[in-house]
Design a protein around this motif. Structure first.
Motif, PDB file in Angstrom:
ATOM      1  N   GLN A   1      44.335  16.631  36.394  1.00 31.85           N
ATOM      2  CA  GLN A   1      43.281  16.546  35.388  1.00 31.85           C
ATOM      3  C   GLN A   1      41.890  16.645  36.005  1.00 31.85           C
ATOM      4  N   THR A   2      41.694  16.003  37.141  1.00 38.12           N
ATOM      5  CA  THR A   2      40.363  16.005  37.765  1.00 38.12           C
ATOM      6  C   THR A   2      40.057  17.340  38.446  1.00 38.12           C
ATOM      7  N   LYS A   3      41.076  18.036  38.913  1.00 36.56           N
ATOM      8  CA  LYS A   3      40.877  19.327  39.586  1.00 36.56           C
ATOM      9  C   LYS A   3      41.395  20.466  38.727  1.00 36.56           C
ATOM     10  N   ASN A   4      41.192  20.348  37.436  1.00 39.88           N
ATOM     11  CA  ASN A   4      41.685  21.339  36.487  1.00 39.88           C
ATOM     12  C   ASN A   4      41.038  22.706  36.732  1.00 39.88           C
ATOM     13  N   ASP A   5      41.867  23.735  36.802  1.00 38.88           N
ATOM     14  CA  ASP A   5      41.418  25.116  36.976  1.00 38.88           C
ATOM     15  C   ASP A   5      42.185  25.967  35.966  1.00 38.88           C
ATOM     16  N   GLU A   6      41.462  26.564  35.028  1.00 40.06           N
ATOM     17  CA  GLU A   6      42.109  27.326  33.962  1.00 40.06           C
ATOM     18  C   GLU A   6      42.900  28.521  34.483  1.00 40.06           C
ATOM     19  N   ARG A   7      42.643  28.925  35.716  1.00 40.89           N
ATOM     20  CA  ARG A   7      43.387  30.066  36.275  1.00 40.89           C
ATOM     21  C   ARG A   7      44.842  29.698  36.584  1.00 40.89           C
ATOM     22  N   PHE A   8      45.126  28.400  36.721  1.00 41.28           N
ATOM     23  CA  PHE A   8      46.503  27.980  36.985  1.00 41.28           C
ATOM     24  C   PHE A   8      47.294  27.997  35.675  1.00 41.28           C
ATOM     25  N   ILE A   9      47.678  29.194  35.276  1.00 40.20           N
ATOM     26  CA  ILE A   9      48.430  29.365  34.037  1.00 40.20           C
ATOM     27  C   ILE A   9      49.899  28.995  34.250  1.00 40.20           C
ATOM     28  N   TYR A  10      50.381  29.178  35.474  1.00 38.85           N
ATOM     29  CA  TYR A  10      51.784  28.891  35.789  1.00 38.85           C
ATOM     30  C   TYR A  10      51.910  27.608  36.613  1.00 38.85           C
ATOM     31  N   HIS A  11      51.226  27.555  37.748  1.00 38.26           N
ATOM     32  CA  HIS A  11      51.334  26.395  38.643  1.00 38.26           C
ATOM     33  C   HIS A  11      50.431  25.256  38.151  1.00 38.26           C
ATOM     34  N   ASN A  12      50.823  24.673  37.018  1.00 36.19           N
ATOM     35  CA  ASN A  12      50.048  23.595  36.424  1.00 36.19           C
ATOM     36  C   ASN A  12      50.924  22.357  36.270  1.00 36.19           C
TER      37      ASN A  12
ATOM     38  N   LEU B   1      64.729  31.018  36.923  1.00 32.15           N
ATOM     39  CA  LEU B   1      65.268  32.372  37.144  1.00 32.15           C
ATOM     40  C   LEU B   1      66.607  32.558  36.432  1.00 32.15           C
ATOM     41  N   GLY B   2      67.323  31.471  36.236  1.00 34.81           N
ATOM     42  CA  GLY B   2      68.621  31.550  35.571  1.00 34.81           C
ATOM     43  C   GLY B   2      68.624  30.874  34.214  1.00 34.81           C
ATOM     44  N   SER B   3      67.479  30.885  33.532  1.00 35.40           N
ATOM     45  CA  SER B   3      67.394  30.223  32.230  1.00 35.40           C
ATOM     46  C   SER B   3      66.786  31.168  31.197  1.00 35.40           C
ATOM     47  N   ASP B   4      66.812  30.732  29.950  1.00 35.91           N
ATOM     48  CA  ASP B   4      66.249  31.530  28.863  1.00 35.91           C
ATOM     49  C   ASP B   4      64.729  31.601  28.923  1.00 35.91           C
ATOM     50  N   SER B   5      64.110  30.680  29.633  1.00 36.21           N
ATOM     51  CA  SER B   5      62.648  30.650  29.698  1.00 36.21           C
ATOM     52  C   SER B   5      62.082  31.611  30.749  1.00 36.21           C
ATOM     53  N   PHE B   6      62.941  32.376  31.421  1.00 35.83           N
ATOM     54  CA  PHE B   6      62.475  33.213  32.528  1.00 35.83           C
ATOM     55  C   PHE B   6      61.403  34.212  32.092  1.00 35.83           C
ATOM     56  N   LYS B   7      61.612  34.889  30.961  1.00 33.21           N
ATOM     57  CA  LYS B   7      60.663  35.927  30.541  1.00 33.21           C
ATOM     58  C   LYS B   7      59.261  35.364  30.363  1.00 33.21           C
ATOM     59  N   VAL B   8      59.181  34.253  29.653  1.00 35.82           N
ATOM     60  CA  VAL B   8      57.874  33.649  29.407  1.00 35.82           C
ATOM     61  C   VAL B   8      57.242  33.161  30.707  1.00 35.82           C
ATOM     62  N   ARG B   9      58.044  32.473  31.545  1.00 40.93           N
ATOM     63  CA  ARG B   9      57.513  31.949  32.804  1.00 40.93           C
ATOM     64  C   ARG B   9      57.065  33.084  33.729  1.00 40.93           C
ATOM     65  N   ASN B  10      57.793  34.191  33.729  1.00 41.30           N
ATOM     66  CA  ASN B  10      57.450  35.324  34.586  1.00 41.30           C
ATOM     67  C   ASN B  10      56.129  35.956  34.147  1.00 41.30           C
ATOM     68  N   LYS B  11      55.919  36.054  32.845  1.00 46.81           N
ATOM     69  CA  LYS B  11      54.661  36.609  32.338  1.00 46.81           C
ATOM     70  C   LYS B  11      53.487  35.697  32.685  1.00 46.81           C
ATOM     71  N   LEU B  12      53.700  34.396  32.574  1.00 41.04           N
ATOM     72  CA  LEU B  12      52.640  33.454  32.924  1.00 41.04           C
ATOM     73  C   LEU B  12      52.296  33.539  34.403  1.00 41.04           C
ATOM     74  N   MET B  13      53.310  33.744  35.235  1.00 40.68           N
ATOM     75  CA  MET B  13      53.085  33.875  36.672  1.00 40.68           C
ATOM     76  C   MET B  13      52.249  35.121  36.963  1.00 40.68           C
ATOM     77  N   ARG B  14      52.557  36.218  36.289  1.00 38.49           N
ATOM     78  CA  ARG B  14      51.798  37.454  36.511  1.00 38.49           C
ATOM     79  C   ARG B  14      50.349  37.275  36.050  1.00 38.49           C
ATOM     80  N   MET B  15      50.153  36.595  34.934  1.00 37.30           N
ATOM     81  CA  MET B  15      48.793  36.367  34.453  1.00 37.30           C
ATOM     82  C   MET B  15      48.006  35.489  35.422  1.00 37.30           C
ATOM     83  N   GLU B  16      48.685  34.532  36.056  1.00 40.23           N
ATOM     84  CA  GLU B  16      48.001  33.672  37.021  1.00 40.23           C
ATOM     85  C   GLU B  16      47.570  34.478  38.246  1.00 40.23           C
ATOM     86  N   VAL B  17      48.446  35.334  38.739  1.00 41.95           N
ATOM     87  CA  VAL B  17      48.102  36.169  39.897  1.00 41.95           C
ATOM     88  C   VAL B  17      46.931  37.084  39.557  1.00 41.95           C
TER      89      VAL B  17
END
Length: 396
Positions: free
Chosen positions: A19-30, A130-146
């Motif tokens: 919370q104190t070091k919040n960075d909006e760029r961390f879309i995935y690693h939050n 990687l082996g779950s139904d949430s992979f697609k969403v998590r992968n897109k969030l990771m790309r947006m963070e990069v």
């Protein structure tokens, strides 16, 4: 050692740092990702029935494993291990626990090369998606963070190629995750490879953001709304059940007192007052009938407490109701619950059955209570009138 209390303090410390070091760029690693990894770790650790000490090690490591991103993205594992060591030393934990926590954090560095079960658990929990139904969403969030950190757009096909490479070099280390996730992981890989080389046009940045937002609306919000609906429905049913039990208790107590009075006082005087026999018997019968229906309203009905693997496969059993599993072994129940939690239709189907079953039980309770209250109300009136008429006849 109070491991649970330490984990509560540790969690509060991590949440405060995010919370104190919040960075909006961390879309995935939050914080959300960290909490998901912690949940995955606990799930895997419970399967292996780790000791309290080892359970603390893997959970503590999962809380710190990505904290280094807030300070040093390139060496985040080392920074996370350093932060973990500082916190644990302040809590006066033994050196061997601190070293094990640091080892679990460093093991998540790609390519993963964990040593021992504890490090394997943390590594598998980190890439559980990687082996779950949430992979697609998590992968897109990771790309947006990069893209946010690189300040440039990344070609979708290029990202897919790198992700496919990750899939082919990665493997789950624990038997639990291999059995649970490999099948879905293979499906996710096959779907990406099927899209490879199709030459789809790259969506515009605005379209890409809209797709992510639309996906979030389709997954997170309805999911939360559905879970809230089930939680509120179940809570309301529980309150209604408690009210029914209280009403039945009142009727049983009231009629017990009346029966005590009848048996201790009136029955002794019937020989001298024969005109009171009929009203007394009427009141006695009314109290007994009322008590019987009140007891039936609270009388539990318990099923066999067993289920089979076929019931799990066909999704027939409701594992959320204790009556369906109380005679099963812990291992069979855990396997059934794991399969249910991995199957959204099975999970929501069980929740629907649970709410429906509660409604059926409530319907039966209130139907019997209505009969009990009706018998008591009209019966008391009839008994009082009978006593009045009997007394009037004697007077005349």
């Amino acid at each position: 050692m109070q491991y649970k209390e330490l984990l509560d303090q540790l969690r509060a410390h991590i949440v405060n740092l995010f919370q104190t070091k919040n960075d909006e760029r961390f879309i995935y690693h939050n914080l959300q990702h960290t909490e998901q990894v912690v949940q995955n770790v606990i799930r895997i650790a419970d399967h292996y029935q780790l000791s309290e000490r080892d359970h603390f090690v893997v959970v503590a490591a999962s809380w710190f494993h990505d904290l280094g991103y807030l300070f040093d993205c390139r060496q985040h594992e080392a920074k996370g291990a350093e932060l973990a060591a500082e916190f644990l030393k302040d809590k006066a934990l033994p050196e061997d626990i601190i070293l094990d926590v640091k080892g679990c954090i460093m093991a998540t560095k790609m390519p993963q090369q964990p040593e021992g079960l504890l490090q394997q658990i943390v590594c598998d929990a980190d890439l559980f998606h990687l082996g779950s139904d949430s992979f697609k969403v998590r992968n897109k969030l990771m790309r947006m963070e990069v893209e946010a950190f690189c300040d440039k757009q990344i070609d979708k096909a290029e990202w897919r190629t790198k992700t496919i490479g990750l899939f082919k070099t990665h493997h789950y280390h624990t038997d639990f995750c291999q059995n649970l996730l490999n099948s879905k992981k293979a499906e996710n890989l096959a779907e990406m490879e099927g899209k490879e080389g199709k030459g789809k046009s790259k969506p515009q940045p605005e379209k890409k953001v809209e797709l992510i937002e639309e996906k979030s609306k389709m997954t997170e919000k309805p999911k939360r709304g559905i879970e809230t609906m089930f939680r509120i429905s179940s809570t309301n049913h529980q309150r209604l059940s408690d009210m029914a039990d209280n009403k039945a208790h009142i009727m049983i107590s009231t009629n017990s007192i009346i029966l005590s009075v009848i048996l201790s006082l009136l029955l002794r005087k019937l020989e001298d007052n024969p005109h009171l026999i009929i009203p007394t018997l009427l009141l006695l019968i009314i109290c007994v009938i009322t008590m019987v229906f009140s007891i039936l309203a609270t009388r539990p009905s318990i099923p066999e407490g067993l289920f089979t693997t076929e019931d799990i496969k066909e999704k027939k059993v409701n594992l959320l109701f204790f009556g369906n599993f109380y005679r099963m072994s812990l291992e069979d129940y855990k396997n059934g619950m794991n399969k249910m939690m991995d199957d959204r239709d099975f999970l929501y189907g069980s929740l629907i059955k649970d709410v429906y079953s509660q409604g059926v039980v409530l319907g039966r309770k209130y139907r019997l209570l209505r009969i009990a209250y009706s018998v008591f109300m009209f019966g008391i009136i009839a008994a009082v009138l009978a006593f009045i008429i009997a007394s009037a006849v004697v007077t005349l």
